[in-house]
Design a protein around this motif. Structure first.
Motif, PDB file in Angstrom:
ATOM      1  N   ARG A  83     -28.926 -14.187 -15.371  1.00 22.04           N
ATOM      2  CA  ARG A  83     -27.238 -15.193 -14.904  1.00 22.04           C
ATOM      3  C   ARG A  83     -26.455 -15.367 -16.056  1.00 22.04           C
ATOM      4  O   ARG A  83     -25.309 -15.093 -16.602  1.00 22.04           O
ATOM      5  CB  ARG A  83     -27.633 -16.077 -14.241  1.00 22.04           C
ATOM      6  CG  ARG A  83     -27.291 -16.331 -12.544  1.00 22.04           C
ATOM      7  CD  ARG A  83     -27.287 -17.517 -12.040  1.00 22.04           C
ATOM      8  NE  ARG A  83     -28.303 -17.753 -10.511  1.00 22.04           N
ATOM      9  CZ  ARG A  83     -29.382 -17.660 -10.428  1.00 22.04           C
ATOM     10  NH1 ARG A  83     -30.370 -17.602 -11.432  1.00 22.04           N
ATOM     11  NH2 ARG A  83     -29.877 -17.261  -9.280  1.00 22.04           N
ATOM     12  N   ILE A 121     -26.649 -11.736  -9.701  1.00 23.99           N
ATOM     13  CA  ILE A 121     -27.965 -11.948  -8.398  1.00 23.99           C
ATOM     14  C   ILE A 121     -27.732 -11.536  -7.096  1.00 23.99           C
ATOM     15  O   ILE A 121     -26.712 -12.095  -6.724  1.00 23.99           O
ATOM     16  CB  ILE A 121     -28.891 -13.255  -8.572  1.00 23.99           C
ATOM     17  CG1 ILE A 121     -28.970 -13.873  -9.877  1.00 23.99           C
ATOM     18  CG2 ILE A 121     -29.595 -13.146  -7.961  1.00 23.99           C
ATOM     19  CD1 ILE A 121     -29.940 -12.530 -10.827  1.00 23.99           C
ATOM     20  N   CYS A 142     -31.544  -7.584  -8.649  1.00 22.89           N
ATOM     21  CA  CYS A 142     -29.865  -7.754  -9.041  1.00 22.89           C
ATOM     22  C   CYS A 142     -29.539  -6.333  -9.023  1.00 22.89           C
ATOM     23  O   CYS A 142     -30.441  -5.145  -8.407  1.00 22.89           O
ATOM     24  CB  CYS A 142     -30.515  -7.784 -10.574  1.00 22.89           C
ATOM     25  SG  CYS A 142     -31.243  -6.858 -11.845  1.00 22.89           S
TER      26      CYS A 142
END
Length: 139
Positions: free
Chosen positions: A102, A108, A124
């Protein structure tokens, strides 16, 4: 399970395998931009280039595996692969990986969660849309 095979056929196929199978350690992906894909796996999964025979092919490793990237500009986003996974040593590492991804701007795809078997994973996507799992498996 082998496509079209019942449980008995699968067991026989494994018994007839050419030697003891010790696991999967090589995955080959067709990607639109081999350099962008290689940079993604280097930056976010600490893989290193072990061989680049030409501008359209790169082989990476984290030490005991091999990820081959092959240039294929016509590949559709997401490809045909369901997902590939990287195993980590703890559930905490899965959550830490999610935070690092992130922070680096990697979206994500599936938030960290515990599964019925006690394993924990997060997902991801790489630059080509391939789904990448980070997984902890309980002992």
């Amino acid at each position: 399970m082998v496509a079209g095979a019942g449980r008995g056929q699968y067991k026989r196929a494994m018994a007839e395998a050419p030697g003891r199978i010790r696991g999967l350690c090589h995955v080959a992906l067709r990607v639109r931009d081999v350099r962008a894909a290689a940079a993604f796996y280097q930056e976010h999964f600490d893989m290193r280039v072990v061989w680049s025979p030409d501008p359209e092919n790169v082989y990476l490793s984290s030490g005991h595996d091999n990820l081959a990237l092959h240039q294929a500009p016509d590949i559709a986003p997401g490809g045909a692969l369901d997902h590939l996974g990287f195993v980590v040593d703890s559930a905490e590492e899965v959550h830490g990986a999610a935070e690092r991804l992130r922070a680096r701007g990697v979206p994500i795809a599936r938030e960290p969660r515990r599964h019925r078997d006690g394993s924990v994973s997060v997902y991801c996507r790489d630059p080509d849309g391939n789904l990448v799992q980070i997984l902890w498996l309980p002992a």
